[in-house]
Design a protein around this motif. Sequence first.
Motif, PDB file in Angstrom:
ATOM      1  N   GLY A 151       1.042  -1.008   0.171  1.00 28.17           N
ATOM      2  CA  GLY A 151       0.068   0.055  -0.040  1.00 28.17           C
ATOM      3  C   GLY A 151       0.844   1.207   0.006  1.00 28.17           C
ATOM      4  N   GLY A 152       0.668   2.273   0.523  1.00 22.39           N
ATOM      5  CA  GLY A 152       1.516   3.484   0.543  1.00 22.39           C
ATOM      6  C   GLY A 152       1.554   3.906   2.102  1.00 22.39           C
ATOM      7  N   ILE A 153       2.105   4.868   2.418  1.00 27.38           N
ATOM      8  CA  ILE A 153       2.378   5.284   3.778  1.00 27.38           C
ATOM      9  C   ILE A 153       0.845   5.749   4.310  1.00 27.38           C
ATOM     10  CG2 ILE A 153       2.993   7.589   3.034  1.00 27.38           C
ATOM     11  CD1 ILE A 153       4.860   7.623   5.485  1.00 27.38           C
ATOM     12  N   ALA A 154       0.493   5.273   5.526  1.00 22.00           N
ATOM     13  CA  ALA A 154      -0.738   5.343   5.917  1.00 22.00           C
ATOM     14  C   ALA A 154      -1.940   5.070   5.288  1.00 22.00           C
ATOM     15  CB  ALA A 154      -0.993   6.838   6.538  1.00 22.00           C
ATOM     16  N   SER A 155      -1.819   4.122   4.397  1.00 22.90           N
ATOM     17  CA  SER A 155      -3.035   3.606   3.460  1.00 22.90           C
ATOM     18  C   SER A 155      -3.855   2.369   4.194  1.00 22.90           C
ATOM     19  CB  SER A 155      -2.758   3.086   2.267  1.00 22.90           C
ATOM     20  OG  SER A 155      -2.151   1.940   2.169  1.00 22.90           O
ATOM     21  N   GLY A 156      -3.341   1.957   5.412  1.00 20.94           N
ATOM     22  CA  GLY A 156      -3.941   1.028   6.162  1.00 20.94           C
ATOM     23  C   GLY A 156      -3.321  -0.300   6.190  1.00 20.94           C
ATOM     24  N   LYS A 157      -2.136  -0.627   5.579  1.00 22.62           N
ATOM     25  CA  LYS A 157      -1.485  -1.700   5.530  1.00 22.62           C
ATOM     26  C   LYS A 157      -1.574  -2.544   6.896  1.00 22.62           C
ATOM     27  CE  LYS A 157       2.541  -0.816   3.818  1.00 22.62           C
ATOM     28  NZ  LYS A 157       2.859  -0.750   5.069  1.00 22.62           N
ATOM     29  N   SER A 158      -1.129  -1.644   8.046  1.00 26.08           N
ATOM     30  CA  SER A 158      -0.889  -2.315   9.377  1.00 26.08           C
ATOM     31  C   SER A 158      -2.327  -2.807   9.741  1.00 26.08           C
ATOM     32  CB  SER A 158      -0.617  -1.377  10.327  1.00 26.08           C
ATOM     33  OG  SER A 158       0.761  -0.888   9.841  1.00 26.08           O
ATOM     34  N   THR A 159      -3.433  -2.067   9.341  1.00 30.81           N
ATOM     35  CA  THR A 159      -5.037  -2.537   9.615  1.00 30.81           C
ATOM     36  C   THR A 159      -5.116  -3.608   9.049  1.00 30.81           C
ATOM     37  OG1 THR A 159      -5.353   0.176   9.950  1.00 30.81           O
ATOM     38  CG2 THR A 159      -7.211  -1.505   9.474  1.00 30.81           C
ATOM     39  N   VAL A 160      -4.823  -3.827   7.785  1.00 28.99           N
ATOM     40  CA  VAL A 160      -5.305  -5.075   6.932  1.00 28.99           C
ATOM     41  C   VAL A 160      -4.362  -6.243   7.428  1.00 28.99           C
ATOM     42  CG1 VAL A 160      -5.043  -6.033   4.864  1.00 28.99           C
ATOM     43  CG2 VAL A 160      -5.886  -3.629   5.087  1.00 28.99           C
ATOM     44  N   ALA A 220      -4.293  12.846   4.513  1.00 27.97           N
ATOM     45  CA  ALA A 220      -5.249  13.459   5.727  1.00 27.97           C
ATOM     46  C   ALA A 220      -4.906  12.544   6.898  1.00 27.97           C
ATOM     47  CB  ALA A 220      -6.688  13.304   5.557  1.00 27.97           C
ATOM     48  N   ARG A 221      -4.913  11.364   6.561  1.00 29.06           N
ATOM     49  CA  ARG A 221      -4.640  10.035   7.804  1.00 29.06           C
ATOM     50  C   ARG A 221      -3.145  10.116   8.215  1.00 29.06           C
ATOM     51  NH1 ARG A 221      -8.031   4.791   5.465  1.00 29.06           N
ATOM     52  NH2 ARG A 221      -9.985   5.757   5.857  1.00 29.06           N
ATOM     53  N   LEU A 222      -2.250  10.580   7.125  1.00 32.63           N
ATOM     54  CA  LEU A 222      -0.752  10.583   7.537  1.00 32.63           C
ATOM     55  C   LEU A 222      -0.565  11.616   8.529  1.00 32.63           C
ATOM     56  CD1 LEU A 222       2.138   9.711   7.106  1.00 32.63           C
ATOM     57  CD2 LEU A 222       2.026  10.852   4.988  1.00 32.63           C
ATOM     58  N   ALA A 256      -2.738  13.159  10.402  1.00 37.27           N
ATOM     59  CA  ALA A 256      -3.151  12.866  11.881  1.00 37.27           C
ATOM     60  C   ALA A 256      -2.465  11.882  12.498  1.00 37.27           C
ATOM     61  CB  ALA A 256      -4.518  12.644  11.442  1.00 37.27           C
ATOM     62  N   ARG A 257      -1.996  10.849  11.841  1.00 40.55           N
ATOM     63  CA  ARG A 257      -1.187   9.798  12.629  1.00 40.55           C
ATOM     64  C   ARG A 257       0.061  10.390  13.264  1.00 40.55           C
ATOM     65  NH1 ARG A 257       1.138   4.552   9.602  1.00 40.55           N
ATOM     66  NH2 ARG A 257       2.359   6.253   9.092  1.00 40.55           N
ATOM     67  N   ASP A 258       0.825  10.869  12.175  1.00 42.72           N
ATOM     68  CA  ASP A 258       2.145  11.202  12.467  1.00 42.72           C
ATOM     69  C   ASP A 258       2.554  12.628  12.807  1.00 42.72           C
ATOM     70  OD1 ASP A 258       2.613   8.496  11.881  1.00 42.72           O
ATOM     71  OD2 ASP A 258       3.812   9.017  10.124  1.00 42.72           O
ATOM     72  N   ASP A 260     -10.003  -1.612  -0.838  1.00 41.25           N
ATOM     73  CA  ASP A 260     -10.262  -0.362  -0.799  1.00 41.25           C
ATOM     74  C   ASP A 260     -10.657  -0.152   0.720  1.00 41.25           C
ATOM     75  OD1 ASP A 260     -11.498   2.044  -0.602  1.00 41.25           O
ATOM     76  OD2 ASP A 260     -12.793   1.867  -2.396  1.00 41.25           O
ATOM     77  N   ASN A 261      -9.733   0.813   1.470  1.00 43.10           N
ATOM     78  CA  ASN A 261      -9.705   0.980   2.534  1.00 43.10           C
ATOM     79  C   ASN A 261     -10.293   2.413   2.824  1.00 43.10           C
ATOM     80  OD1 ASN A 261      -9.260   0.590   5.664  1.00 43.10           O
ATOM     81  ND2 ASN A 261      -7.213   1.655   5.524  1.00 43.10           N
ATOM     82  N   SER A 262     -10.853   2.980   1.870  1.00 46.70           N
ATOM     83  CA  SER A 262     -11.479   4.470   2.397  1.00 46.70           C
ATOM     84  C   SER A 262     -12.495   4.650   3.258  1.00 46.70           C
ATOM     85  CB  SER A 262     -11.455   5.079   0.903  1.00 46.70           C
ATOM     86  OG  SER A 262     -12.494   4.301   0.218  1.00 46.70           O
ATOM     87  N   GLY A 263     -13.425   3.565   3.261  1.00 44.95           N
ATOM     88  CA  GLY A 263     -14.390   3.686   4.113  1.00 44.95           C
ATOM     89  C   GLY A 263     -14.065   3.095   5.555  1.00 44.95           C
ATOM     90  N   ALA A 264     -14.985   2.706   6.411  1.00 43.35           N
ATOM     91  CA  ALA A 264     -14.766   2.331   7.800  1.00 43.35           C
ATOM     92  C   ALA A 264     -14.140   0.967   7.779  1.00 43.35           C
ATOM     93  CB  ALA A 264     -16.157   2.461   8.564  1.00 43.35           C
TER      94      ALA A 264
END
Length: 198
Positions: A8-17, A140-142, A144-146, A175-179
């Motif tokens: 994925g990319g930085i802060a795209s949600g790889k760790s979440t997945v 935006a997630r990047l 906020a997170r960092d 697609d991790n753009s939703g909840a």
Amino acid sequence: MHVFGLTGGIASGKSTVSRMLRELGARVLDADVIAREVVEPGTPGLQRISERFPGVLGPDGRLDRVKLATHIFADPAERAALNAIVHPQVRAAFLTKLQALEAEGITHAVYDVPLLIETGLHTAMEGVAVVWVPRDVQKARLMARDGLDAQAAEARLSAQLSLDDKRAHATWVIDNSGAPESTRPQVEAVWRAMLAHD
Ligand SMILES: CC(C)(COP(=O)(O)OP(=O)(O)OC[C@H]1O[C@@H](n2cnc3c(N)ncnc32)[C@H](O)[C@@H]1O)[C@@H](O)C(=O)NCCC(=O)NCCS
Ligand SMILES: Nc1ncnc2c1ncn2[C@@H]1O[C@H](COP(=O)(O)OP(=O)(O)OP(=O)(O)O)[C@@H](O)[C@H]1O
């Protein structure tokens, strides 16, 4: 052993997945974790970094990651120099870990690598899952997170291939753009598809 790439990319949600995959029973190797192990105090990796990048060791003898990140994300040549030190060590440690999984009798494993496609490693995988979000959501997630400002976030985003480019190499797009609740069933489907390889 069937090995699949997760990127994925930085802060795209790889760790979440990756966490969701682990909850489903997948064994996931994480290149970011390995990249930390190979620069622990006393490693040849840290020795070489401290020679090439003077001043990046903290008073405790550990890598000052914030300092090194600020330096390498501002300069592609410096980033390439760091990659040339760290990536071969990561590759070797990954292969050792994979052998250990094989010895345990594991038949399917996932390798979570942010730079899977940039480094060409995706071609060695049996399939590739790309965690995708639109660029504005990623930024935006990047931030906020960092706790980064827009400029620092842009520097990190532009150090990587865009998610739109990465998805062109995907076997599966998540697609991790939703909840998170809308991401989970996609992850379940991908893991089922991985297990179907035998
Ligand atoms: C620059 C360092 C010290 C910054 O450490 P920090 O703790 O702030 O970040 P962390 O390691 O958790 O990485 C966060 C994310 O940054 C991105 N990133 C890291 N290194 C790179 C790089 N060389 N090029 C592009 N993006 C990168 C990845 O998306 C990664 O998931 C560290 O990332 C590093 O040593 N990078 C070089 C090794 C590398 O390429 N790692 C990526 C996987 S092999
Ligand atoms: N579906 C989602 N909805 C809202 N926020 C999310 C979602 N998925 C992830 N996030 C948040 O976005 C940020 C980035 O997610 P995560 O850390 O999983 O990304 P990553 O791709 O592993 O990042 P990196 O490669 O930088 O380590 C985190 O703060 C996380 O909590």
